[in-house]
Structure formats: structure tokens, C-alpha cells
Design an enzyme around this catalytic site. Sequence first.
Site, short mmCIF file in Angstrom:
data_model
loop_
_atom_site.label_atom_id
_atom_site.label_comp_id
_atom_site.label_asym_id
_atom_site.label_seq_id
_atom_site.Cartn_x
_atom_site.Cartn_y
_atom_site.Cartn_z
N TYR A 23 57.07 101.67 -4.05
CA TYR A 23 55.70 101.88 -3.61
C TYR A 23 55.51 103.12 -2.73
O TYR A 23 54.47 103.31 -2.12
CB TYR A 23 55.18 100.66 -2.87
CG TYR A 23 56.08 100.14 -1.76
CD1 TYR A 23 56.66 100.99 -0.83
CD2 TYR A 23 56.33 98.78 -1.64
CE1 TYR A 23 57.45 100.51 0.19
CE2 TYR A 23 57.14 98.28 -0.63
CZ TYR A 23 57.70 99.15 0.28
OH TYR A 23 58.51 98.68 1.29
N ASP A 276 48.87 111.70 7.53
CA ASP A 276 49.96 111.76 6.55
C ASP A 276 49.58 111.10 5.22
O ASP A 276 50.34 111.18 4.25
CB ASP A 276 51.26 111.18 7.10
CG ASP A 276 51.24 109.69 7.32
OD1 ASP A 276 50.15 109.13 7.54
OD2 ASP A 276 52.32 109.08 7.29
N CYS A 316 27.77 99.59 4.87
CA CYS A 316 28.33 99.12 6.14
C CYS A 316 27.31 99.08 7.28
O CYS A 316 27.56 98.45 8.31
CB CYS A 316 29.50 100.03 6.57
SG CYS A 316 30.90 100.05 5.43
N CYS A 347 36.76 96.00 2.01
CA CYS A 347 35.59 95.51 2.73
C CYS A 347 35.48 93.99 2.70
O CYS A 347 35.40 93.33 3.75
CB CYS A 347 34.33 96.15 2.15
SG CYS A 347 32.80 95.60 2.95
#
Length: 438
Positions: A23, A276, A316, A347
Site C-alpha cells: 500500500y 508529503d 460541509c 465525510c
Amino acid sequence: MRKPNLGILLKPAGFDCNMACDYCYYRPVQELYPGADNPRMSPEVFEAVCEQYRALEPAEMKIGWQGGEPTLMGLDFFREAVRIEARHARGAEPWGNSLQTNGALLDEDWSRFLADNRFLVGLSIDGPAELNTMRKFRNGKPAFDTAMRALDLLKSGHVEYNILVVISRANVEHPEEVLQFLLEHDCRFAQFIPCTEPAGEAGAVSEHSISPGQYAEFIIRLFDAWVELDDPSFYIRRVDNYLHMFLGLPPECCEYRQDCSNLLTVEWNGDVYPCDFYVQERYRLGNVREQTLSQMLRGRAFRDFVSRAERLPDVCRDCEWLSFCHAGCFRHREKLGIGVQEMPYLCEAKKRIFSHVTPTLEELKARPDKAPRLHSFLNRLAGRIDAQRRQPGPARTASPAPRARAQPPGHPIGRNDPCPCGSGKKYKHCCGRKALVS
């Protein structure tokens, strides 16, 4: 220019790693540097970072060493790095260093160095061997035994450490087993980050990533297991952030904060990026050998990134959890190709989590019979915070929440931060952990 809350993430060996975890989100960075077969940061580049970082007058000078695998640099590089830091120290104030590692190269010399220089080490383990299957060497050999050997070294060498658990398809159905593994090995500081890597079309994730529903279920079950454990000295970074928001303190984790301007990532050659998760050419801010960090922070590329990251998605604006979530991490929006007219990837998961955690914390605070030690912990901490706020004299604001014990991609973390109650003491000597356990 002052930037008091800025943290620096260094990639001294860039994308290079002695493992090939399924991953890994950082491996694609090698496409940026096709001619760099052996990327390594020079002491001169690190000295430029230190000099420019100190000029920004951060409240704490803290470096997060990450990768790839930063220990590929070798011990001699890190010995020189500590000497460089000492040359740029502010009087007797030490630099804070954290190191995220797979543990493969750690030995007794490394352990002694890390302990002597007070490095916080984040060790990557995703749970017991049968759940740690995403982590492996390039030849396909499992990495579990190597990580456990490194864990023993850190313990025997009295190195401050924590465990970084990536939530992936391999372990997402087993939060209780992961927690039990940590308990069995006395790993009392841990953080959990979800694997949500993009794949193709907007909103699509890789085969190793988890769905919002899986994430919500994992965190809720992990939180419930933590409540049942009833042990405030067992520290989970994500839960700690929930506690701080519940008590009205600012969260430590950038995922829950409005401000997305307090971290810079520096690659092996001095290239600088805003995060990053965004080490891509279009996000490059400059290079420390050509510009200063101050110039980059004032530059258009950084300001544009922060502006996009902090722009609130339309869905939101009226959410009851907006003050907790602030639309979440930008990587769960732009990196996945999700625009401001669409719902952020996690969300619905976060709505479920906050809707479960908040009433549970309220019940814990009210009922000593539910989890006596957590009840005592919450009320003592809340009492000290309230008392501090009622003190007469000049207005005082709560300190930032104590940093969790590992960096995520992560950020530098530590029990030695000022206690959020404002006492002036270190967190571990005031409201934190074992000091408040009945």
C-alpha cells in the site's frame, strides 16, 4: 517572517526503501527523480534546512525523519545531523527529532544513538503476523518478524517509541485483534491512519484501500474497545484528538484543523513541497539551495495550495460536525479528484464516528460506573482546564493539544509537550496518562 507552529518533514533517502509494502503511497515519487538511483541528502542541504527553519522562529524546532526508509542514510549521517542541529540550536533548547522506520536496519548501535539523542521512533506494524501482510520485503518475504525484533531493540534500549498502524484491506475487519496485539506487547502509544490511495477515476481508490463504511466501523469498534479497556495510559492518537475537541481544546492532528499551512516536506535534494502526500512537480515550492523557506512560504505556489486546501466544500458548510472536522484532510478531496461541489471521501464515516464518540464521552464523564478510570481521567482533566480558564489576570489561551506518539506520514509527537491545561508542566507530569490513572 515568523511561523511559530511550523513542522518540517524530511525525506533524507527520498523514495528509496528496503521494503516494498503493497500500500506504499510514496513509491511513485521516484518518477520525479528518474536519474536518482541512490537518493541521499547531503549534510549541506540539511544545514540549509536548519538555518532557514530557525530563521522562521518556530515555537519548537522539530524535525520528522521519514521516507522511504530514512535509516538507509546510515548512522554517521544522523550523528552529523545532530551536530548540525546543535550548531543551530537556540541556547540550551534541544531540537525535537522523530524517526519513522520499518525497523529493518536497527541494531544496538542505532538503539543507543536514538536513546542518547532522545529521538521518538515510530515503528510500522499493522497488527499480528496474519494482519501484517501488506508489509513485506522486495523479495516478498514478510516483514513481521523483522519489525518485532526492532521492537525488542527499542524496548531494551529504552528508546521512546510508538506504533504506526495503517488501516488497509488486510486488517480493517479486525480492530479488536489489533488492539489486543498492542496490549500483549505493551505498546501503549499508537496511531492509526487509513489507506485511501487514488486509483484512476475521481473518487476511486486502490485495491488495498478501505471504504468510508469500513473506516467508520473500524474506528468505532476500536474506540469501544478502548472504552472497555478503561485505561487512560493507553494512548491512541486519533482518540486523543477526539478527547481534546470534546473538552474544547484545539486538535493536534492537522486532519481536524482549519489551518493547512504548518507543515513542509523537504526531499533529499532540497526540493520543498507543502505536504508529503503532495510530492508532485506541480506542487513543488522551490529548493533550499536556491530560495529560503521564508520565501517559499510567501510564494504564490504555497499560498495557492493552502487556499485550495482550506476552501470549504459546499456540503460541509451547514454540517453539525464542521467544528470537529473542517472538511477533513485535503488528500481525501483533491488527491482523490473530489471537487468542492462533492462530498469528501470520508465525510459520512466521520459523521458516524463523531455521532458515536461524542455521546459516549459525555456518558463516560457523567457515569463513574461505565469506566471508572476513564471517568476519573476525563473529569480531572476537565476540572484542571476549567480552573485554568477561570484564573484572573491576563487572558491565556490553551496550548495546542499534545502531539501523538508517532508521524505520519505523520507529524512529530511527544509526551514532553506543555500540558493543554496551561499549568506550564509537561503533559506527562500533569494531566497525562499514568499521572491521572486512579
